[in-house]
Design a protein around this motif. Structure first.
Motif, PDB file in Angstrom:
ATOM      1  N   PRO A 173       0.850  -1.190   0.000  1.00 58.09           N
ATOM      2  CA  PRO A 173       0.000   0.000   0.000  1.00 58.09           C
ATOM      3  C   PRO A 173       0.883   1.237   0.000  1.00 58.09           C
ATOM      4  O   PRO A 173       2.082   1.162   0.265  1.00 58.09           O
ATOM      5  CB  PRO A 173      -0.773  -0.123   1.313  1.00 58.09           C
ATOM      6  N   MET A 174       0.307   2.369  -0.308  1.00 63.67           N
ATOM      7  CA  MET A 174       1.036   3.623  -0.272  1.00 63.67           C
ATOM      8  C   MET A 174       0.169   4.676   0.417  1.00 63.67           C
ATOM      9  O   MET A 174      -1.054   4.606   0.395  1.00 63.67           O
ATOM     10  CB  MET A 174       1.380   4.099  -1.694  1.00 63.67           C
ATOM     11  N   GLY A 175       0.831   5.662   1.042  1.00 64.81           N
ATOM     12  CA  GLY A 175       0.095   6.823   1.517  1.00 64.81           C
ATOM     13  C   GLY A 175      -0.320   6.844   2.964  1.00 64.81           C
ATOM     14  O   GLY A 175      -1.003   7.776   3.394  1.00 64.81           O
ATOM     15  N   GLY A 176       0.030   5.838   3.743  1.00 63.27           N
ATOM     16  CA  GLY A 176      -0.200   5.940   5.180  1.00 63.27           C
ATOM     17  C   GLY A 176      -1.598   5.633   5.665  1.00 63.27           C
ATOM     18  O   GLY A 176      -2.098   6.287   6.579  1.00 63.27           O
ATOM     19  N   CYS A 177      -2.248   4.613   5.102  1.00 64.28           N
ATOM     20  CA  CYS A 177      -3.534   4.148   5.640  1.00 64.28           C
ATOM     21  C   CYS A 177      -3.754   2.703   5.217  1.00 64.28           C
ATOM     22  O   CYS A 177      -4.252   2.438   4.122  1.00 64.28           O
ATOM     23  CB  CYS A 177      -4.681   5.025   5.155  1.00 64.28           C
ATOM     24  N   TYR A 178      -3.403   1.762   6.088  1.00 55.11           N
ATOM     25  CA  TYR A 178      -3.566   0.357   5.778  1.00 55.11           C
ATOM     26  C   TYR A 178      -3.634  -0.444   7.074  1.00 55.11           C
ATOM     27  O   TYR A 178      -3.133  -0.032   8.114  1.00 55.11           O
ATOM     28  CB  TYR A 178      -2.415  -0.157   4.899  1.00 55.11           C
ATOM     29  N   VAL A 195      14.988   3.936   8.769  1.00 59.72           N
ATOM     30  CA  VAL A 195      14.554   5.053   7.935  1.00 59.72           C
ATOM     31  C   VAL A 195      13.725   5.996   8.803  1.00 59.72           C
ATOM     32  O   VAL A 195      12.852   5.567   9.551  1.00 59.72           O
ATOM     33  CB  VAL A 195      13.754   4.585   6.702  1.00 59.72           C
ATOM     34  N   PHE A 196      14.017   7.272   8.704  1.00 62.08           N
ATOM     35  CA  PHE A 196      13.324   8.258   9.540  1.00 62.08           C
ATOM     36  C   PHE A 196      11.949   8.580   8.977  1.00 62.08           C
ATOM     37  O   PHE A 196      10.969   8.688   9.718  1.00 62.08           O
ATOM     38  CB  PHE A 196      14.162   9.542   9.643  1.00 62.08           C
ATOM     39  N   MET A 197      11.879   8.761   7.677  1.00 59.75           N
ATOM     40  CA  MET A 197      10.613   9.048   7.020  1.00 59.75           C
ATOM     41  C   MET A 197      10.745   8.713   5.535  1.00 59.75           C
ATOM     42  O   MET A 197      11.802   8.910   4.947  1.00 59.75           O
ATOM     43  CB  MET A 197      10.243  10.530   7.178  1.00 59.75           C
ATOM     44  N   TYR A 198       9.675   8.157   4.970  1.00 66.13           N
ATOM     45  CA  TYR A 198       9.567   7.761   3.563  1.00 66.13           C
ATOM     46  C   TYR A 198      10.170   6.365   3.325  1.00 66.13           C
ATOM     47  O   TYR A 198      11.080   5.936   4.024  1.00 66.13           O
ATOM     48  CB  TYR A 198      10.214   8.778   2.619  1.00 66.13           C
ATOM     49  N   CYS A 199       9.626   5.681   2.332  1.00 67.23           N
ATOM     50  CA  CYS A 199       9.982   4.303   1.931  1.00 67.23           C
ATOM     51  C   CYS A 199       9.483   3.251   2.916  1.00 67.23           C
ATOM     52  O   CYS A 199       9.773   2.062   2.754  1.00 67.23           O
ATOM     53  CB  CYS A 199      11.485   4.133   1.730  1.00 67.23           C
ATOM     54  N   GLU A 200       8.723   3.656   3.953  1.00 62.49           N
ATOM     55  CA  GLU A 200       8.240   2.666   4.927  1.00 62.49           C
ATOM     56  C   GLU A 200       7.405   1.581   4.264  1.00 62.49           C
ATOM     57  O   GLU A 200       7.550   0.400   4.573  1.00 62.49           O
ATOM     58  CB  GLU A 200       7.403   3.343   6.018  1.00 62.49           C
ATOM     59  N   GLU A 201       6.512   1.983   3.336  1.00 56.65           N
ATOM     60  CA  GLU A 201       5.619   0.996   2.728  1.00 56.65           C
ATOM     61  C   GLU A 201       6.371   0.048   1.808  1.00 56.65           C
ATOM     62  O   GLU A 201       6.088  -1.149   1.757  1.00 56.65           O
ATOM     63  CB  GLU A 201       4.493   1.698   1.964  1.00 56.65           C
ATOM     64  N   ARG A 202       7.325   0.579   1.051  1.00 58.70           N
ATOM     65  CA  ARG A 202       8.119  -0.292   0.175  1.00 58.70           C
ATOM     66  C   ARG A 202       8.878  -1.334   0.994  1.00 58.70           C
ATOM     67  O   ARG A 202       8.944  -2.513   0.625  1.00 58.70           O
ATOM     68  CB  ARG A 202       9.098   0.561  -0.637  1.00 58.70           C
ATOM     69  N   ILE A 203       9.478  -0.889   2.076  1.00 61.45           N
ATOM     70  CA  ILE A 203      10.208  -1.822   2.936  1.00 61.45           C
ATOM     71  C   ILE A 203       9.240  -2.807   3.577  1.00 61.45           C
ATOM     72  O   ILE A 203       9.525  -4.016   3.664  1.00 61.45           O
ATOM     73  CB  ILE A 203      11.002  -1.052   3.999  1.00 61.45           C
ATOM     74  N   LEU A 204       8.080  -2.317   4.001  1.00 62.02           N
ATOM     75  CA  LEU A 204       7.071  -3.204   4.589  1.00 62.02           C
ATOM     76  C   LEU A 204       6.639  -4.275   3.604  1.00 62.02           C
ATOM     77  O   LEU A 204       6.537  -5.461   3.965  1.00 62.02           O
ATOM     78  CB  LEU A 204       5.859  -2.381   5.038  1.00 62.02           C
TER      79      LEU A 204
END
Length: 304
Positions: A173-178, A195-204
């Motif tokens: 998912p992307m965009g911070g709602c899942y 990572v401090f911010m960004y790429c969280e969803e890709r890594i997840l």
């Protein structure tokens, strides 16, 4: 019970709107975990005061600003400790619409192999937003993420893929709602706090796949994303702020070497030049971000 982890940093008024939307529409048993990432203003005090008598909300002090993934992990761990079987990882600038939470939960629990179910986001004016990535990244595709016109082409492909609606299998998912299955996020090792911010969803998405779980986008789970209210960054600054995280993601999860580093750096600079944004201030900030990413990526450890 459904846990909802929301990270707040300074923008507590935005968080109030997010929580109000959840309490207005959610019909399943839920509990909200508001994690304040050590805001330098009165956000923590304001949130505690606002929810002092609200049994559906727990306000947590992260103790430090360890980044978005760090804050989410604080909320997710608290939710799991309280027995939640599913946890929403949420930006605080999300407005939940009727049926969104229930739809994500029904998708998530329809198969034990589903580890993540994302919501379809809309702009405040009702326009469609990029809410998921269908294919996994490769070292080359990530290095070339800023080639001219790529973003517009990806949006068009996305629009064609989601046209039929339904629940669609995706990479992440992307965009911070899942919504995450509690067992899945534990098996994946939670969010990567490097990572401090960004790429969280890709890594997840990468970590969930390695743990044997799939992800879905639920087109009938509709939310509004009030973009930019969480960070306050312009699109140009946001691109620069992603640099350390992209370099970490590339080196740690995609096997980047110096060749891919160079491709990424060159295409990013070209992108900024073509946008007419490459002034002295932007150049200085970009160089600082690249240096920070170089130090971070140079640690050469794998968190997956």
């Amino acid at each position: 019970m459904i846990g909802i982890a929301i990270v707040n940093y300074k923008t507590w008024e935005t968080t109030l709107r997010c929580v109000a939307s959840i309490e207005r529409v959610c019909t399943r048993p839920f509990h909200i975990y508001l994690v304040d990432n050590h805001s330098p203003n009165d956000a923590l005090r304001a949130l505690r005061e606002a929810y002092r008598e609200d049994g559906n909300v727990t306000v947590l002090d992260a103790g430090k600003n360890g980044g978005y993934g760090f804050g989410l992990n604080c909320g997710i761990r608290a939710a799991i400790a309280d027995g939640c079987d599913a946890i929403i990882a949420s930006n605080n600038d999300i407005i939940y619409l009727e049926g969104a939470i229930e739809t994500m939960y029904d998708c998530l629990t329809s198969s034990p192999q589903i580890g993540c179910a994302g919501a379809a986001q809309r702009t405040e004016s009702g326009g469609e937003m990029y809410s998921a990535q269908f294919a996994p990244d490769t070292a080359l595709s990530m290095a070339l993420r800023y080639i001219p016109l790529r973003g517009k082409l990806e949006l068009r492909r996305y629009a064609r893929r989601v046209r039929g609606g339904g629940n669609l299998p995706v990479f992440c998912p992307m965009g911070g709602c899942y919504m995450l299955r509690a067992e899945a996020i534990q098996a994946a090792g939670f969010f990567d706090e490097s990572v401090f911010m960004y790429c969280e969803e890709r890594i997840l998405g990468t970590k969930l796949r390695k743990a044997g779980y799939t992800a879905y986008l639920c087109m009938s789970a509709q939310v509004i994303h009030e973009c930019g209210k969480t960070t306050g960054y312009s699109k140009t600054i946001e691109k620069i702020k992603t640099v350390p995280s992209v370099l970490w993601y590339g080196h740690t999860y995609l096997g980047w070497n110096g060749f891919y580093d160079l491709l990424y750096r060159v295409t990013l600079r070209i992108n900024l030049i073509l946008l007419g944004k490459y002034n002295k201030d932007i150049k200085r900030e970009l160089n600082a971000a690249l240096e920070a990413g170089k130090r971070q990526g140079g640690e050469d450890k794998c968190a997956c």
